[in-house]
Scaffold this motif. Structure first.
Motif, short mmCIF file in Angstrom:
data_model
loop_
_atom_site.label_atom_id
_atom_site.label_comp_id
_atom_site.label_asym_id
_atom_site.label_seq_id
_atom_site.Cartn_x
_atom_site.Cartn_y
_atom_site.Cartn_z
N ILE A 266 30.26 87.58 31.80
CA ILE A 266 30.58 88.42 32.87
C ILE A 266 31.50 89.53 33.21
N VAL A 280 26.23 92.18 31.86
CA VAL A 280 27.02 91.46 30.81
C VAL A 280 25.54 91.79 30.03
N LEU A 371 23.44 86.27 35.64
CA LEU A 371 23.30 86.81 36.63
C LEU A 371 23.09 85.45 37.80
#
Length: 479
Positions: A266, A280, A371
């Motif tokens: 990330i 990402v 995420l």
């Protein structure tokens, strides 16, 4: 109430939109290519000003009260103590700097140390990495460097007549590698680690703040990077994610806080509104489709999509792990792609075509799950890029992503986002708009696709993909 302009200086052109301050309706627009061939990694920033002047020709900006600037990210402009450029701007994903990136990662003590410090691990394109490259390869230029700007900072500074005060915004600063979205502050020690000495950094101003006023009385807003401007132009908010289908892919979402990720998967960016944009990236998206089209002797992606639609979900058991360039998500830099599930009945062109689309989308769904696994809420997904229009993508995406998919009509969302920022700063300066709440503009015109009854089928296809990935690369997401 009035009109505002947004200008987007991308790697190859300048686009300007003039919008109604209240509704965001685009009233007129201008365009000009940069006066250079291709996308050079060394570019004289004056080229950006020349195309800006051309795009604004013919009285385009007449009556405009405020301008917002969006520009390509990662372009580093090094200035000397007098404000002159030390060398051409270092733009784009600079392959030259790959060694410098690895150097910097080691110099601070590894990927985890960087993720904790600034929310991202140095990549070749980032300004902090370009500073290290400069110090190693052009030491005299590094020595002369006194001030560091990015493309939108430099353009705002030029529009304001090169004042003593130089500014940037959170969005732009968050991509440098020497500003932390989590703390909201610079890390001058990382500039010194990369460049060998300190340099003056632009002041980070708030999302609704003005950078200043031109001698003619035109308000200039803070400006931001292209990614943040496009997100703002699309009108995405909490619960929204954006999946971009380029040769490589990216997934970003709006989140209330910065995410430090020790794996480095990330990148923790800030947005143009005061929120955060965790991103990402996958190395393989449309590149996997193009490769499959070539393998099958098809002329274009439309033909590949048409062929894929003759197959069924799950591609008769064929699974393509699309890691053709290695992969970043999961972190498998030296791997290759895998085609699994070959049986006599699955060895048909339409099943391979379908497996390419499913493989690409499952790879992006894996990125979305990175995420989601960190508590990012995803209720709605905006799908961007020309490939988002393909019927095979639209048929499979909602059920594979497990969410509503929105395909916005093509438009200059970065320029529109820059104009919306200008309207915000203008409204705040006039006392008519809340500095915490941007003006509500009409959303992007879009197709909306629901997973509906296909959800269970899509999740079964994902399980098939995940089983092959786990078997081929055990623990790739847990290492």
């Amino acid at each position: 109430m009035g009109i505002v302009a947004g200008l987007d200086s991308s790697p190859t052109f300048t686009r300007i939109v003039v919008c109604d301050t209240d509704t965001g309706a685009v009233l007129r627009q201008g365009y000009a290519p940069h006066p250079v061939e291709g996308r050079p990694s060394d570019i004289d920033p004056q080229a950006w000003l020349l195309s800006l002047g051309e795009a604004a020709g013919g009285g385009l900006l007449e009556g405009v009260q405020a301008i917002g600037v969006s520009a390509q990210q990662n372009a580093l402009i090094a200035l000397d103590a007098q404000g002159n450029t030390v060398r051409p701007a270092m733009a784009g994903g600079d392959k030259r700097a790959q060694v410098a990136a690895a150097d910097l990662v080691d110099a601070l003590g590894g990927r985890e140390a960087w993720a904790q410090a600034v929310g991202c691990v140095p990549q070749a394109a980032q300004p902090v990495t370009k500073l290290r490259w400069l110090a190693k390869n052009e030491p005299e230029n590094a020595q002369r460097t006194a001030v560091l700007l990015q493309a939108h900072d430099w353009l705002v500074w030029q529009l304001l007549g090169r004042p003593v005060r130089r500014t940037t915004d959170r969005g732009g600063a968050s991509g440098t590698g020497y500003w932390s979205a989590a703390t909201g502050g610079y890390r001058p020690d990382l500039v010194e680690l990369a460049l060998g000495h300190q340099a003056v950094l632009p002041e980070v101003i708030g999302p609704a703040d003005a950078a200043g006023t031109t001698p003619e009385g035109l308000l200039i807003s803070a400006g931001t990077g292209e990614t943040m401007a496009a997100a703002f132009g699309l009108g995405i908010g909490l619960g929204d994610a954006v999946v971009s289908l380029g040769a490589s892919g990216s997934v970003m979402a709006v989140h209330p806080e910065a995410l430090a990720d020790q794996s480095g998967m990330i990148t923790s960016l800030a947005d143009a509104t005061g929120m955060h944009l965790p991103v990402v990236t996958t190395l393989n998206a449309v590149r996997a489709l193009r490769g499959t089209a070539e393998l099958l002797g098809l002329p274009d992606l439309e033909s590949l999509s048409e062929l894929a639609m003759k197959s069924t979900p799950g591609s008769h058991g064929l699974v393509l792990l699309p890691y053709l360039e290695g992969e970043r998500t999961p972190n498998l830099p030296h791997t290759a792609g895998t085609l699994s599930g070959l049986r006599r009945e699955s060895m048909k062109p339409e099943h391979l075509a379908r497996a390419a689309f499913e493989g690409m989308l499952c790879g992006l769904a894996d990125a979305l799950d990175v995420l989601r696994g960190r508590g990012v809420e995803v209720r709605r997904i905006f799908l961007l890029g020309p490939a988002a229009e393909l019927p095979a993508v639209q048929a499979a995406a909602p059920s594979l992503f497990g969410a509503q998919v929105v395909v916005p009509q093509p438009a200059d969302y970065a320029a529109i986002g820059a104009a919306r920022q200008a309207a915000w700063a203008l409204g705040v300066s006039q006392g008519t708009v809340d500095p915490r709440t941007p003006p509500a503009w009409q959303g992007a015109a879009a197709q909306v696709l629901e997973p509906g009854e296909d959800l269970a089928v899509g999740q079964a296809v994902r399980q098939q993909f995940t089983a092959v990935r786990e078997q081929t690369h055990p623990g790739a997401f847990h290492s």
